[in-house]
Design an enzyme around this catalytic site. Sequence first.
Site, PDB file in Angstrom:
ATOM      1  N   GLU A  83       0.954  -1.348   0.037  1.00 21.97           N
ATOM      2  CA  GLU A  83      -0.098   0.070  -0.080  1.00 21.97           C
ATOM      3  C   GLU A  83       0.964   1.312   0.037  1.00 21.97           C
ATOM      4  O   GLU A  83       0.273   2.321  -0.491  1.00 21.97           O
ATOM      5  CB  GLU A  83      -0.830   0.040   1.326  1.00 21.97           C
ATOM      6  CG  GLU A  83      -2.167  -0.989   0.796  1.00 21.97           C
ATOM      7  CD  GLU A  83      -3.224  -0.561   1.919  1.00 21.97           C
ATOM      8  OE1 GLU A  83      -4.234  -1.074   1.977  1.00 21.97           O
ATOM      9  OE2 GLU A  83      -3.102  -0.095   3.200  1.00 21.97           O
ATOM     10  N   HIS A  90       9.056 -26.812  -0.931  1.00 27.72           N
ATOM     11  CA  HIS A  90       8.366 -27.984  -1.647  1.00 27.72           C
ATOM     12  C   HIS A  90       7.320 -27.408  -2.722  1.00 27.72           C
ATOM     13  O   HIS A  90       6.521 -28.280  -3.228  1.00 27.72           O
ATOM     14  CB  HIS A  90       7.846 -28.946  -0.492  1.00 27.72           C
ATOM     15  CG  HIS A  90       9.023 -29.504   0.362  1.00 27.72           C
ATOM     16  ND1 HIS A  90       9.656 -30.723   0.236  1.00 27.72           N
ATOM     17  CD2 HIS A  90       9.422 -28.993   1.468  1.00 27.72           C
ATOM     18  CE1 HIS A  90      10.679 -30.912   1.109  1.00 27.72           C
ATOM     19  NE2 HIS A  90      10.622 -29.804   1.879  1.00 27.72           N
ATOM     20  N   LYS A 129     -13.904  -0.957  -4.184  1.00 27.09           N
ATOM     21  CA  LYS A 129     -14.894  -0.649  -3.336  1.00 27.09           C
ATOM     22  C   LYS A 129     -16.130  -0.035  -4.087  1.00 27.09           C
ATOM     23  O   LYS A 129     -17.234  -0.330  -4.015  1.00 27.09           O
ATOM     24  CB  LYS A 129     -14.464   0.245  -2.270  1.00 27.09           C
ATOM     25  CG  LYS A 129     -13.584  -0.076  -1.290  1.00 27.09           C
ATOM     26  CD  LYS A 129     -13.169   0.853  -0.137  1.00 27.09           C
ATOM     27  CE  LYS A 129     -12.192   0.418   0.716  1.00 27.09           C
ATOM     28  NZ  LYS A 129     -11.853   1.356   1.754  1.00 27.09           N
TER      29      LYS A 129
END
Length: 450
Positions: free
Chosen positions: A290, A311, A425
């Site tokens: 951010e 792995h 949003k």
Amino acid sequence: MAHITFDTKNIENFVAAHEFSEMQPLITMADEQLRHRTGAGAEYSDWITLPTDYDKAEFSRIQAAAKQIQSDSKILVVIGIGGSYLGAKMAVDFLNPMFNNELADDQRQGVKIYFAGNSTSASYLNDLVRVIGDQDFSVNVISKSGTTTEPSIAFRVFKQLLEKKYGAQAAKKRIYATTDAKHGALHDEAISEGYETFTIPDGVGGRFSVLTPVGLLPIAASGANIQDLMNGAKDAQEEYSESDLTKNEAYKYAAARRILYDKGYTTELLINWEPTMQYLSEWWKQLMGESEGKNQKGIYPSSANFSTDLHSLGQYIQEGRRDLFETVVKLDNPVSNLDLPHEAGNNDGLQYLEGITIDEVNTKASQGVTLAHVDGGVPNLAVHLPAQDAYTLGYMIYFFEMAVGASGYTFGINPFNQPGVEAYKTAMFALLGKPGYEEATKDFRARLGE
């Protein structure tokens, strides 16, 4: 006390010493913007002096509230998202045993901490309600506005559960609101209903807020020593008070990252070797992502949990695109250790390891992996932690915060805003039919063929 140390020896094949000297003027400029509050977003940089300049009376109230929660509850449900969640989760995990919530009451330092309001999953909320069952619990709801979707949904659920269990009046005494000092839906409800409240400082953004009441109440309720946490951050504030790269390791980390970025290493993997540090990576990813990811710039923050992810991701790290570098957070002294048990015979091929501890295996694995990755063309930085305790955590939090503040300014961006999050949003609210988004609703639904 021992401090964290930053190690650059495993980038020597990629970065020449003179490149740090050449980066010094840019770091000095960034330091001036930070400390003199002349850079973009300076109104959100109060975190710089927070370890020495915080509300001591409120701090004492936090400690008292934590003791109250420990006396009347088995569980604290912490409701928040983003910076109102990740810092507390990171610290609670770092400072407590891996399976802390499963331990018997007399083996835990504080209450069990569960987190909610960090997703829109109905199953998660239902499962947490079932886990609580008939156990006594309290709620810490964290939101500056009180209208953020995910925490607001969760707060409704757990507020009603409290009221059903204890009655409306008694429930109010079990709700702790961390919110804006003067405004917002949660602030207004807390004042109206009489919840105990703690303040989210105006000058500290969410991703920098772990050392404010946002993080301190859950951390204290878990049984950790928040005074030690602040002391560690205070000592780091003093240690990182100069811009000189030979004296300020937080800035040296920022400089190393920027030098590598300019060479085409645009992805950073934060590596840990302890499962209790997994959420350190999640907190760090928000802090870095951010802060830096703006104007088509910034290092992409990713992470891996070793040895587990060797792995799955080990092949890519070793031989994939050479656009990534690693920063390893390595604990030099484990909280606990274990000898490898003796076993007759050698069916598992581990006899050669008998006589050493499992942490020694972890350390040698870490060293070997670092050497292999460096040989494979992956620059490797290291942050060494002397202990896994509150003091060290406070110190490390400040290390990363100072580094990203300076790093952001070297990119010429505002490290303290996050304008890009408004895009998702808007789309989400429009599709949910939130009032005020009518035009966007038509557009997005048409694009979905609805």
